[in-house]
Design a protein around this motif. Structure first.
Motif, PDB file in Angstrom:
ATOM      1  N   ILE A   1     -34.498  33.010 -59.134  1.00 19.61           N
ATOM      2  CA  ILE A   1     -33.237  32.350 -59.489  1.00 19.61           C
ATOM      3  C   ILE A   1     -32.941  32.582 -60.962  1.00 19.61           C
ATOM      4  O   ILE A   1     -33.806  32.371 -61.812  1.00 19.61           O
ATOM      5  N   ASN A   2     -31.723  33.020 -61.250  1.00 14.76           N
ATOM      6  CA  ASN A   2     -31.251  33.213 -62.618  1.00 14.76           C
ATOM      7  C   ASN A   2     -29.963  32.427 -62.809  1.00 14.76           C
ATOM      8  O   ASN A   2     -29.298  32.065 -61.841  1.00 14.76           O
ATOM      9  N   ARG A   3     -29.618  32.203 -64.045  1.00 16.52           N
ATOM     10  CA  ARG A   3     -28.403  31.456 -64.367  1.00 16.52           C
ATOM     11  C   ARG A   3     -27.521  32.293 -65.280  1.00 16.52           C
ATOM     12  O   ARG A   3     -27.987  32.869 -66.250  1.00 16.52           O
ATOM     13  N   ILE A   4     -26.236  32.330 -64.936  1.00 13.93           N
ATOM     14  CA  ILE A   4     -25.240  33.008 -65.762  1.00 13.93           C
ATOM     15  C   ILE A   4     -24.300  31.938 -66.309  1.00 13.93           C
ATOM     16  O   ILE A   4     -23.753  31.136 -65.549  1.00 13.93           O
ATOM     17  N   GLU A   5     -24.137  31.923 -67.632  1.00  8.53           N
ATOM     18  CA  GLU A   5     -23.231  30.977 -68.274  1.00  8.53           C
ATOM     19  C   GLU A   5     -21.858  31.625 -68.413  1.00  8.53           C
ATOM     20  O   GLU A   5     -21.743  32.769 -68.837  1.00  8.53           O
ATOM     21  N   VAL A   6     -20.830  30.869 -68.048  1.00 11.26           N
ATOM     22  CA  VAL A   6     -19.455  31.340 -68.141  1.00 11.26           C
ATOM     23  C   VAL A   6     -18.712  30.425 -69.103  1.00 11.26           C
ATOM     24  O   VAL A   6     -18.734  29.206 -68.945  1.00 11.26           O
ATOM     25  N   PHE A   7     -18.078  31.026 -70.094  1.00  9.69           N
ATOM     26  CA  PHE A   7     -17.294  30.251 -71.064  1.00  9.69           C
ATOM     27  C   PHE A   7     -15.838  30.665 -70.932  1.00  9.69           C
ATOM     28  O   PHE A   7     -15.503  31.841 -71.051  1.00  9.69           O
ATOM     29  N   ASN A   8     -14.970  29.707 -70.662  1.00  7.26           N
ATOM     30  CA  ASN A   8     -13.535  29.974 -70.577  1.00  7.26           C
ATOM     31  C   ASN A   8     -12.956  29.953 -71.990  1.00  7.26           C
ATOM     32  O   ASN A   8     -12.715  28.898 -72.547  1.00  7.26           O
ATOM     33  N   ASP A   9     -12.747  31.126 -72.549  1.00  8.06           N
ATOM     34  CA  ASP A   9     -12.242  31.208 -73.917  1.00  8.06           C
ATOM     35  C   ASP A   9     -10.721  31.366 -73.979  1.00  8.06           C
ATOM     36  O   ASP A   9     -10.173  31.759 -74.996  1.00  8.06           O
ATOM     37  N   SER A  10     -10.047  31.024 -72.878  1.00 10.79           N
ATOM     38  CA  SER A  10      -8.581  31.068 -72.901  1.00 10.79           C
ATOM     39  C   SER A  10      -8.031  29.678 -73.205  1.00 10.79           C
ATOM     40  O   SER A  10      -8.777  28.702 -73.274  1.00 10.79           O
ATOM     41  N   SER A  11      -6.732  29.599 -73.336  1.00  9.67           N
ATOM     42  CA  SER A  11      -6.100  28.315 -73.660  1.00  9.67           C
ATOM     43  C   SER A  11      -5.617  27.583 -72.411  1.00  9.67           C
ATOM     44  O   SER A  11      -4.897  26.602 -72.520  1.00  9.67           O
ATOM     45  N   ARG A  12      -6.019  28.053 -71.225  1.00  5.88           N
ATOM     46  CA  ARG A  12      -5.601  27.393 -69.989  1.00  5.88           C
ATOM     47  C   ARG A  12      -6.769  27.298 -69.005  1.00  5.88           C
ATOM     48  O   ARG A  12      -7.765  27.998 -69.136  1.00  5.88           O
ATOM     49  N   THR A  13      -6.625  26.413 -68.021  1.00  6.04           N
ATOM     50  CA  THR A  13      -7.636  26.257 -66.971  1.00  6.04           C
ATOM     51  C   THR A  13      -7.644  27.520 -66.118  1.00  6.04           C
ATOM     52  O   THR A  13      -6.590  28.052 -65.779  1.00  6.04           O
ATOM     53  N   GLN A  14      -8.878  27.991 -65.791  1.00  5.76           N
ATOM     54  CA  GLN A  14      -9.012  29.197 -64.989  1.00  5.76           C
ATOM     55  C   GLN A  14     -10.067  28.996 -63.911  1.00  5.76           C
ATOM     56  O   GLN A  14     -11.015  28.238 -64.092  1.00  5.76           O
ATOM     57  N   THR A  15      -9.906  29.721 -62.823  1.00  8.42           N
ATOM     58  CA  THR A  15     -10.893  29.717 -61.742  1.00  8.42           C
ATOM     59  C   THR A  15     -11.600  31.066 -61.736  1.00  8.42           C
ATOM     60  O   THR A  15     -10.960  32.113 -61.740  1.00  8.42           O
ATOM     61  N   PHE A  16     -12.918  31.023 -61.737  1.00  9.27           N
ATOM     62  CA  PHE A  16     -13.751  32.227 -61.772  1.00  9.27           C
ATOM     63  C   PHE A  16     -14.404  32.410 -60.408  1.00  9.27           C
ATOM     64  O   PHE A  16     -14.956  31.465 -59.838  1.00  9.27           O
ATOM     65  N   VAL A  17     -14.353  33.645 -59.889  1.00  2.28           N
ATOM     66  CA  VAL A  17     -14.889  33.948 -58.562  1.00  2.28           C
ATOM     67  C   VAL A  17     -15.889  35.094 -58.697  1.00  2.28           C
ATOM     68  O   VAL A  17     -15.537  36.170 -59.196  1.00  2.28           O
ATOM     69  N   PRO A  18     -17.154  34.882 -58.248  1.00  2.07           N
ATOM     70  CA  PRO A  18     -18.151  35.956 -58.320  1.00  2.07           C
ATOM     71  C   PRO A  18     -18.080  36.874 -57.096  1.00  2.07           C
ATOM     72  O   PRO A  18     -17.677  36.450 -56.014  1.00  2.07           O
ATOM     73  N   GLN A  19     -18.467  38.122 -57.294  1.00  2.00           N
ATOM     74  CA  GLN A  19     -18.557  39.084 -56.199  1.00  2.00           C
ATOM     75  C   GLN A  19     -19.766  39.976 -56.467  1.00  2.00           C
ATOM     76  O   GLN A  19     -20.006  40.372 -57.610  1.00  2.00           O
TER      77      GLN A  19
END
Length: 165
Positions: free
Chosen positions: A34-52
């Motif tokens: 198990i590994n962990r990936i950190e995601v930082f939303n550096d935009s000025s709006r709410t965003q949804t992130f989807v992995p593939q």
């Protein structure tokens, strides 16, 4: 001037995620990593992130959650679960994990698989001298030496060749 201002504003709003962490693993067959990936939303709006997942062995990798919604300047995490099948060929495999939110960031992952199934075979005695019309008995001893976690049994297909039946 308005065109330049528009391009700057577009660039600020369309920033992609900042990803940190790794998805590289190394383990024995059938062993969960198990590994962990950190995601930082550096935009000025709410965003949804989807992995593939893509690459040589995408079915060995699962990324959870299946989607992650983050507000501006918010951080979230994806857990990357890697598990090669119990009898996967040892070696190194490549997988890519893409995180999309309109734009795409990709991590390249290396999954190293080590041989984990071992069975020691001993023939007792190793050698016997007999004359014609006599029989000789041998014992074949098998010892399960697997290093795969929670693997208590091994399947062995044994064949004797080189002697008439």
């Amino acid at each position: 001037m308005f065109l330049g201002l528009g391009l700057i504003l577009f660039g600020i709003l369309s920033k992609s995620a900042a990803l940190t962490g790794t998805c590289d693993t190394f383990g024995v067959q059938c062993d969960l990593q198990i590994n962990r990936i950190e995601v930082f939303n550096d935009s000025s709006r709410t965003q949804t992130f989807v992995p593939q997942v893509s690459g040589q062995v995408p079915d060995w990798v699962k990324v959870l959650p299946e989607r992650l919604t983050l507000g501006s300047n918010e951080t979230g995490y994806f857990e990357v679960y890697s598990i090669p099948p119990c009898y996967a060929d040892p070696g190194n495999y490549s997988v890519g994990i893409s995180i999309s939110n309109g734009s795409t960031e990709t991590l390249s992952c290396s999954i190293g698989v080590e041989q984990g199934h071992f069975v020691d075979v001993a023939i007792v005695p190793q050698e016997k001298t007999i004359t014609q019309c006599r029989q000789a008995a041998y014992s074949i001893e098998l010892d399960n030496e697997t290093i795969v976690p929670k693997q208590e049994k091994e399947f062995v297909s044994l064949e004797v060749i080189g002697l008439p039946s």
